[in-house]
Structures are given as C-alpha cells and as structure tokens.
Write an enzyme that holds these catalytic residues in place. Structure first.
Site, PDB file in Angstrom:
ATOM      1  CD  GLU A  49      -3.058  -0.785   0.168  1.00 18.69           C
ATOM      2  OE1 GLU A  49      -2.709  -0.751  -1.023  1.00 18.69           O
ATOM      3  OE2 GLU A  49      -4.226  -0.626   0.534  1.00 18.69           O
ATOM      4  CB  THR A  60      -4.920   6.111  -2.986  1.00 21.42           C
ATOM      5  OG1 THR A  60      -5.853   5.086  -3.334  1.00 21.42           O
ATOM      6  CG2 THR A  60      -4.980   6.327  -1.487  1.00 21.42           C
TER       7      THR A  60
HETATM    8  N1  HSE Z   1      -8.086   5.003   3.872  1.00 19.58           N
HETATM    9  C1  HSE Z   1      -7.531   5.143   2.557  1.00 19.58           C
HETATM   10  C2  HSE Z   1      -7.908   6.513   2.032  1.00 19.58           C
HETATM   11  C3  HSE Z   1      -8.099   4.071   1.674  1.00 19.58           C
HETATM   12  O1  HSE Z   1      -9.072   6.889   2.170  1.00 19.58           O
HETATM   13  O2  HSE Z   1      -7.052   7.212   1.499  1.00 19.58           O
HETATM   14  C4  HSE Z   1      -7.558   4.083   0.279  1.00 19.58           C
HETATM   15  O3  HSE Z   1      -8.194   3.067  -0.462  1.00 19.58           O
END
Ligand code: HSE
Length: 310
Positions: free
Chosen positions: A128, A181
């Site tokens: 990630e 993201t």
């Molecule tokens: N919690 C993360 C965000 C998830 O909202 O940036 C990304 O899929």
C-alpha cells in the site's frame, strides 16, 4: 511444484466515519493469483493479466509485500507470482490491497503458515505504501481477515475483526475513471475542528455498536462522514445525486468507497441492494461515463484458496 491459486477480494475502506481504520470485505469481486514455490530465491512476477502494471518486483505492490514477508524468514526457496486482475487500479475498492494481501497470504500458506494475520497485514501494508505513499491497513485487513475490520492502533499494529450482521449487503458503483489514492489524499486537510471530531467519534462508536448488535437502524444513523467526504466528494462525478438516490431507494447509508471514485451503499437485504444498484445506474446512464455495478454480501472469510498443490 508446490503452488496455490487464490481469490483475493475487493474491499471498501473508511465506510464513511472510519477514515484509515475501518474496512469491509466484498464477496463477488476480486482478483485471482497463482503463487508457486521455485528453486531460485527471491520473488518474480511472471504474469499480469487484465491490467498494465509493473513486472519489476520492487515496483509491484504484490512483489514489495512478498519481499517484506521474506525479509522476516529464512527460506531456501523463492516464489513466482501470477496476477489475474479484475479490480481496476484507482477504483477505490482496494486493487493494490488485493494484490499485496494475496501475495503474502499465498506465500504464508506455502511456507506452512509461519506468520500471524497481524504480521501478514503489516507486510501487505508495504505494498500500500508503494501504491499510494501511505501504509494504510484499512483495505489489506479486511482482504486478509474478512468481515469488517477495525485498525485499533497502527503502532503497534492491532486489528480487530468484527463479524458482519447477516442481512448486510453492499452496493457499489464504480465509474470508469481513475482516481489515484495519492491524489485523493492530497485534498485532505491535516486539522479537524473539535466539533467535527465530536460528531465523527459519535458516529464511529454508533456504527461499531450497530455492527456488533445487528442494529440496522443504528448503523444507518451512524453512516455519516463529517471530515473526509466534504473534501473528496467534489472529485467524483454525480456523487451527491448518487448518494441521495441510494438513500431514497432504502440504503442504510452511502459514501465514498475508500479514496473513490467508487461510491458504496450499505443495505439491509439483497433486494434493496439490487434496487439501489438500479437507481445508481440511472444517474450514470445520463452521463457519458461508463460504470460497473457490484452487489455483494459481506465476505466473512476474506481471501480464499481455489486450488492448491502442496
Ligand atoms: N483510507 C484510505 C484513504 C483508503 O481513504 O485514502 C484508500 O483506499
């Protein structure tokens, strides 16, 4: 040759009031992966079907997660990874998480399960980090554990699994636009006003309580996001309209799936979830944007083995 084929599911992170700490696992959409033990040490990505993604191990989220695992154990073997992507990168339903979690799950199985679920989560988080610049655990945790997951603490990592109420379904509309993201995190503010924090904590506690007690009305009252959604929703075409229509059609609540652009709705029962998918489609049919609709119950198990030759 020892090898394992797995289904690695898509996931919904945040779930309105749980930014970076709450997630759930989907059942009907996900990637498949084959991981094979080989004599040559290290990790090699040998196939990527369905999407254009890097083959270099250090630039691939599955590769990086696998390397993080192998740094923590002595082995005389290496691993080849084949990735069959059904989840589009930048969709908001955990594409990178499925690859990263799938790689560490499969290698752990082939090695005889030396690592705990929490350890696998921390290895997958490295994938990630490569994908978005932030090592969030709210997609990889539900992919690995199933159900709903709550990251109680990042340091040290502590993740709780919450079984989903039986009648809970998720409807997702995935507009075919890519929203990275990293870009969706860049619009967030670093400071939260105290009054918003109070509302968010109330809703978060209410949602967790509603999940434990299968109190659908409480779940519905709690599905609000005071902090993140107002900043991010402008990045998603027709967001307000889709959310309003989903609620009018009977959804318990609706919001941005992860960092978007997918929009999710939680629903009580498959019939309402299907109806919600229909009204979401109607709105996007009026635009030029293509989309997918997914209706899924909550996957209580997480990643599952499809075939193994151990
Ligand atoms: N919690 C993360 C965000 C998830 O909202 O940036 C990304 O899929």
């Amino acid at each position: 040759m020892r090898e394992i084929k797995i289904f690695s599911p898509a996931t919904v992170a945040n779930i309105s009031c749980g930014f970076d700490i709450l997630g759930l696992c989907l059942d009907t959409v996900g990637d498949e992966m084959v991981v094979r033990e080989v004599a040559e040490k290290g990790v090699k990505i040998t196939h990527i079907i369905g999407q254009e993604l890097p083959f270099e191990t250090k630039n691939n989220v599955a590769g990086v997660a696998a390397l993080a695992l192998l740094e923590n154990i002595e082995t005389s073997v290496g691993f080849e990874i084949e990735i069959y992507k059904n989840i589009k990168p930048g969709s908001g339903i955990g594409s990178s998480a499925a690859s990263a979690a799938g790689a560490v799950f499969a290698i752990n199985e082939l090695l005889g399960r030396p690592f705990s679920a929490n350890e696998l989560i921390s290895f997958a988080m490295q994938g990630e980090k490569l994908a978005s610049g932030s090592a969030h655990a709210d997609n990889v945790s539900p992919a690995l554990l199933g159900g709903f997951t709550l990251v109680r603490s990042y340091e040290p990592l502590e993740v709780l699994k919450i079984d989903a109420p039986k009648e809970l379904y998720v409807t997702i509309i995935h507009p075919q636009i890519e929203l990275k993201t990293s870009a969706s995190r860049a619009v967030l503010k670093n400071q939260v006003p105290l009054n918003k924090m109070v509302k968010q904590m109330g809703n978060f506690g209410g949602l967790i309580s509603g999940l434990y007690t299968s109190n659908y009305d409480l779940i519905s009252r709690s599905l609000h996001d005071e902090i993140i959604e107002p900043n991010r929703s402008v990045l998603i075409p027709e967001f307000n309209q889709v959310k309003k229509s989903a609620l009018n059609a009977g959804a318990l609540g609706a919001g941005i799936s992860g960092s978007g652009p997918s929009i999710f709705a939680l629903c009580r029962g498959k019939d309402i979830a299907t109806k919600v998918g229909g009204v979401m489609s109607e709105i996007y049919d009026k635009t030029h944007i293509e989309y997918d609709i997914h209706v899924s119950k909550i996957n209580q198990q997480g990643i599952r083995v499809l075939e193994e030759n151990k």
